[in-house]
Design a protein around this motif. Structure first.
Motif, PDB file in Angstrom:
ATOM      1  N   UNK A   1       0.835  -1.200   0.000  1.00 18.35           N
ATOM      2  CA  UNK A   1       0.000   0.000   0.000  1.00 18.35           C
ATOM      3  C   UNK A   1       0.874   1.255   0.000  1.00 18.35           C
ATOM      4  N   UNK A   2       0.360   2.297  -0.638  1.00 23.74           N
ATOM      5  CA  UNK A   2       1.007   3.612  -0.635  1.00 23.74           C
ATOM      6  C   UNK A   2      -0.033   4.657  -0.241  1.00 23.74           C
ATOM      7  N   UNK A   3       0.429   5.696   0.442  1.00 19.17           N
ATOM      8  CA  UNK A   3      -0.446   6.819   0.786  1.00 19.17           C
ATOM      9  C   UNK A   3      -0.328   7.843  -0.328  1.00 19.17           C
ATOM     10  N   UNK A   4      -1.337   7.932  -1.179  1.00 24.27           N
ATOM     11  CA  UNK A   4      -1.205   8.691  -2.419  1.00 24.27           C
ATOM     12  C   UNK A   4      -1.064  10.201  -2.210  1.00 24.27           C
ATOM     13  N   UNK A   5      -1.634  10.827  -1.159  1.00 24.97           N
ATOM     14  CA  UNK A   5      -1.318  12.255  -0.964  1.00 24.97           C
ATOM     15  C   UNK A   5       0.166  12.526  -0.745  1.00 24.97           C
ATOM     16  N   UNK A   6       0.881  11.586  -0.108  1.00 21.08           N
ATOM     17  CA  UNK A   6       2.335  11.751   0.050  1.00 21.08           C
ATOM     18  C   UNK A   6       3.035  11.660  -1.300  1.00 21.08           C
ATOM     19  N   UNK A   7       2.576  10.731  -2.159  1.00 20.19           N
ATOM     20  CA  UNK A   7       3.147  10.632  -3.500  1.00 20.19           C
ATOM     21  C   UNK A   7       2.891  11.912  -4.284  1.00 20.19           C
ATOM     22  N   UNK A   8       1.705  12.471  -4.155  1.00 19.15           N
ATOM     23  CA  UNK A   8       1.335  13.709  -4.834  1.00 19.15           C
ATOM     24  C   UNK A   8       2.214  14.865  -4.371  1.00 19.15           C
ATOM     25  N   UNK A   9       2.444  14.957  -3.061  1.00 13.58           N
ATOM     26  CA  UNK A   9       3.284  16.031  -2.523  1.00 13.58           C
ATOM     27  C   UNK A   9       4.725  15.902  -3.021  1.00 13.58           C
ATOM     28  N   UNK A  10       5.247  14.680  -3.059  1.00  9.64           N
ATOM     29  CA  UNK A  10       6.604  14.449  -3.536  1.00  9.64           C
ATOM     30  C   UNK A  10       6.729  14.777  -5.016  1.00  9.64           C
ATOM     31  N   UNK A  11       5.702  14.430  -5.787  1.00 11.03           N
ATOM     32  CA  UNK A  11       5.660  14.742  -7.213  1.00 11.03           C
ATOM     33  C   UNK A  11       5.704  16.255  -7.439  1.00 11.03           C
ATOM     34  N   UNK A  12       4.937  17.002  -6.658  1.00  7.74           N
ATOM     35  CA  UNK A  12       4.908  18.459  -6.802  1.00  7.74           C
ATOM     36  C   UNK A  12       6.248  19.083  -6.451  1.00  7.74           C
ATOM     37  N   UNK A  13       6.851  18.631  -5.362  1.00 12.23           N
ATOM     38  CA  UNK A  13       8.142  19.179  -4.965  1.00 12.23           C
ATOM     39  C   UNK A  13       9.181  18.957  -6.056  1.00 12.23           C
ATOM     40  N   UNK A  14       9.159  17.780  -6.647  1.00 16.89           N
ATOM     41  CA  UNK A  14      10.097  17.452  -7.717  1.00 16.89           C
ATOM     42  C   UNK A  14       9.930  18.420  -8.886  1.00 16.89           C
ATOM     43  N   UNK A  15       8.698  18.732  -9.230  1.00 14.58           N
ATOM     44  CA  UNK A  15       8.437  19.629 -10.356  1.00 14.58           C
ATOM     45  C   UNK A  15       8.745  21.081 -10.013  1.00 14.58           C
ATOM     46  N   UNK A  16       8.487  21.490  -8.772  1.00 10.57           N
ATOM     47  CA  UNK A  16       8.845  22.849  -8.373  1.00 10.57           C
ATOM     48  C   UNK A  16      10.340  23.075  -8.548  1.00 10.57           C
ATOM     49  N   UNK A  17      11.114  22.127  -8.066  1.00  9.83           N
ATOM     50  CA  UNK A  17      12.566  22.275  -8.131  1.00  9.83           C
ATOM     51  C   UNK A  17      13.065  22.216  -9.571  1.00  9.83           C
ATOM     52  N   UNK A  18      12.346  21.502 -10.403  1.00  8.89           N
ATOM     53  CA  UNK A  18      12.735  21.410 -11.805  1.00  8.89           C
ATOM     54  C   UNK A  18      12.406  22.700 -12.554  1.00  8.89           C
ATOM     55  N   UNK A  19      11.199  23.215 -12.375  1.00  9.13           N
ATOM     56  CA  UNK A  19      10.753  24.370 -13.158  1.00  9.13           C
ATOM     57  C   UNK A  19      11.226  25.696 -12.576  1.00  9.13           C
ATOM     58  N   UNK A  20      11.507  25.750 -11.273  1.00 10.17           N
ATOM     59  CA  UNK A  20      11.888  27.008 -10.636  1.00 10.17           C
ATOM     60  C   UNK A  20      13.362  27.030 -10.237  1.00 10.17           C
ATOM     61  N   UNK A  21      14.163  26.178 -10.837  1.00  7.24           N
ATOM     62  CA  UNK A  21      15.557  26.023 -10.434  1.00  7.24           C
ATOM     63  C   UNK A  21      16.350  27.310 -10.578  1.00  7.24           C
ATOM     64  N   UNK A  22      16.112  28.067 -11.638  1.00  5.73           N
ATOM     65  CA  UNK A  22      16.931  29.247 -11.934  1.00  5.73           C
ATOM     66  C   UNK A  22      16.286  30.551 -11.456  1.00  5.73           C
ATOM     67  N   UNK A  23      15.216  30.451 -10.680  1.00 11.36           N
ATOM     68  CA  UNK A  23      14.537  31.659 -10.204  1.00 11.36           C
ATOM     69  C   UNK A  23      15.250  32.227  -8.975  1.00 11.36           C
ATOM     70  N   UNK A  24      14.888  33.477  -8.640  1.00 11.26           N
ATOM     71  CA  UNK A  24      15.503  34.141  -7.487  1.00 11.26           C
ATOM     72  C   UNK A  24      14.921  33.644  -6.165  1.00 11.26           C
ATOM     73  N   UNK A  25      13.756  33.021  -6.193  1.00 10.31           N
ATOM     74  CA  UNK A  25      13.139  32.533  -4.961  1.00 10.31           C
ATOM     75  C   UNK A  25      13.480  31.056  -4.746  1.00 10.31           C
ATOM     76  N   UNK A  26      13.194  30.582  -3.534  1.00  9.01           N
ATOM     77  CA  UNK A  26      13.490  29.192  -3.156  1.00  9.01           C
ATOM     78  C   UNK A  26      12.223  28.562  -2.586  1.00  9.01           C
ATOM     79  N   UNK A  27      11.944  27.318  -2.973  1.00 10.29           N
ATOM     80  CA  UNK A  27      10.810  26.599  -2.414  1.00 10.29           C
ATOM     81  C   UNK A  27      11.326  25.520  -1.481  1.00 10.29           C
ATOM     82  N   UNK A  28      10.728  25.447  -0.289  1.00  6.50           N
ATOM     83  CA  UNK A  28      11.134  24.461   0.702  1.00  6.50           C
ATOM     84  C   UNK A  28       9.919  23.692   1.192  1.00  6.50           C
ATOM     85  N   UNK A  29      10.153  22.465   1.595  1.00  2.00           N
ATOM     86  CA  UNK A  29       9.100  21.631   2.150  1.00  2.00           C
ATOM     87  C   UNK A  29       9.462  21.258   3.586  1.00  2.00           C
ATOM     88  N   UNK A  30       8.481  20.720   4.292  1.00  5.27           N
ATOM     89  CA  UNK A  30       8.673  20.299   5.692  1.00  5.27           C
ATOM     90  C   UNK A  30       9.131  21.442   6.579  1.00  5.27           C
TER      91      UNK A  30
END
Length: 490
Positions: A315-344
């Motif tokens: 079994x997997x808890x799908x909201x956790x998978x969704x959150x991890x997926x979003x973080x991965x994409x934030x870091x990919x698409x916003x890598x060169x921006x002046x701001x920083x996204x953090x989790x936890x």
């Protein structure tokens, strides 16, 4: 006599008033007075409580026991209502005994499969989410032309991930006792066996040795698991193990280091592998051993003579998978921006004049920071489809009110002037993503962002191409809002 097999298929976060046996709800409706319905009730109410799930389901990184509710079951006016939660995967419960009032008894093996409600014919969305669970795992994990089940997808995914983690500790070694019969004695002579084997003097002596070696039962089990997966699911195994450089090196190294590995002694190896490992260093291999055993159990190999766990699954808890997926994409698409996204990001709130410290811990999913390390935007990952109805169709806020209050709390606590939610939907794009807080607060803003999950009968490759386009659209919307909010208070 073999137990009757019952199979039920559900979607996550979905309510049901009828129990249907069969694939994807296409089977027959089960009456509430039937022994089949009673077997399902027993499984949900008695067999799969959170404590039992924690003990018996293959480890998939659960941090909070309250996430382990599989199905909530209630009865109103003699009618049963049940609702799935955030767990997706496959669960098997063996030997469910149902005693009827007339004295008759039935025994069932119950299998419950829960897929994402955003998936149609194939588990494309879930497979794509799983690809972000491990950065080394490719996003084309699912092979639409093969016939593997969701369980097979999850098991192979977990086997690969855990084998990579275990191998980083080095090859597993343990002491093995071997019997030898040659003229190079280097151990204790086995007199009885020597007399039995060497009645006529032939220059050989039977002796026993104890050697710390890689050629042991656990590594044989790993190779048997690999060979079994390849025989059952050749296409997906070749693509994601044989064509992966790291995995190919691991399998090759194991085979070269285990000359006594034989493909025809699988049952013997399985029986010898039932004892847990207690090695103080090779801790990852114990987790892998359990997964190998469950692969054979879940996929139907009967070599355990009734020693199986009653509850078995993945079994997997799908909201956790969704959150991890979003973080991965934030870091990919916003890598060169002046701001920083953090989790936890965890902070404590609520401090009184009594001098006591802040007492309540909160943790928003994503906090966006300026270069001066001041937070300016909060974005929370949600998995409720009702958010689309509220923000796109103007429905009542009541259905997501708790989520809304939670996000507003984050915004006030981090002293930002903007916050919002991001959620998946099978519906179309939301035209208006910006909302005012109240008639007294037009300065702060609440935002709603959708990630459209494609629908329709198509190949996995076509589906992923469409989904990547939708992800880019969502990231573009978020980027425009973030850059605007970043300039405030400067």
């Amino acid at each position: 006599m073999n137990n009757r097999q019952l199979e039920f298929y559900f979607k996550d976060y979905t309510s049901y008033v009828e129990l249907i046996e069969g694939r994807d709800g296409q089977g027959s409706i089960i009456e509430q007075e039937s022994p089949e319905f009673r077997a399902f009730e027993i499984v949900v109410k008695e067999k799969i409580k959170p404590s039992k799930l924690m003990a018996n389901v293959t480890e998939t990184g659960f941090n909070y026991q309250d996430k382990l509710t599989l199905i909530e079951f209630e009865t109103f006016s003699s009618k049963s209502l049940f609702e799935t939660k955030g767990l997706v995967g496959v669960l098997k419960v063996k030997d469910v005994l149902v005693d009827l009032e007339d004295g008759e008894s039935h025994v069932f093996d119950v299998k419950i499969t829960i897929t994402s409600r955003f998936d149609q014919e194939k588990p494309y969305f879930l497979s794509y989410m799983l690809s972000y669970e491990n950065p080394n795992f490719s996003d084309d994990f699912f092979t639409e032309s093969s016939e593997e089940s969701l369980l097979a997808i999850l098991l192979l995914f977990l086997f690969k991930k855990q084998l990579q983690e275990a191998f980083r500790q080095g090859m597993f070694k343990t002491y093995q006792r071997n019997e030898n019969n040659d003229d190079r004695v280097k151990g204790a002579i086995n007199v009885a066996r020597h007399i039995q084997k060497n009645m006529i003097f032939n220059g050989k002596i039977v002796y026993n040795t104890k050697e710390n070696t890689v050629d042991n039962t656990l590594n044989h089990l790993i190779l048997h698991t690999y060979d079994y997966l390849k025989s059952r699911f050749p296409e997906v195994t070749v693509r994601h193990i044989d064509c992966d450089n790291e995995m190919r090196t691991i399998i090759k190294s194991l085979k070269e280091a285990t000359p006594f590995y034989f493909t025809n002694n699988r049952n013997k190896v399985l029986m010898k592998s039932m004892t847990p490992l207690s090695h103080p260093y090779f801790t990852k291999y114990e987790v892998l051993r359990k997964t190998c055993i469950k692969i054979f159990r879940n996929l139907g190999v009967s070599a355990f003579e009734g020693k199986e766990d009653v509850v078995n699954g993945l079994l997997y808890y799908i909201p956790d998978l969704w959150e991890n997926f979003l973080l991965h994409n934030y870091r990919k698409y916003f890598l060169k921006e002046d701001f920083v996204v953090q989790t936890a990001n965890k902070i404590n709130i609520f401090k009184g004049n009594d001098g006591k410290n802040f007492r309540k811990l909160i943790r928003p999913d994503f906090v966006f920071y300026r270069k001066d390390e001041s937070p300016f935007f909060i974005l929370d990952a949600k998995f409720k489809p009702k958010w689309y109805d509220v923000t796109a169709n103007g429905r009542s806020l009541n259905s997501v009110y708790d989520d809304y209050l939670q996000v507003i709390n984050y915004m006030v606590s981090f002293d930002t002037e903007a916050a919002g939610v991001i959620f998946p939907t099978n519906n179309g794009e939301i035209l208006n993503n910006e909302f005012n807080i109240s008639p007294y607060n037009f300065k702060s803003k609440f935002y709603s962002f959708e990630v459209v999950v494609p629908v329709g009968d198509c190949t996995y490759k076509a589906w992923t191409n469409k989904f990547k386009q939708k992800i880019e659209q969502s990231m573009s919307k978020i980027s425009k809002v973030i850059k605007r909010e970043e300039q405030k208070k400067l």
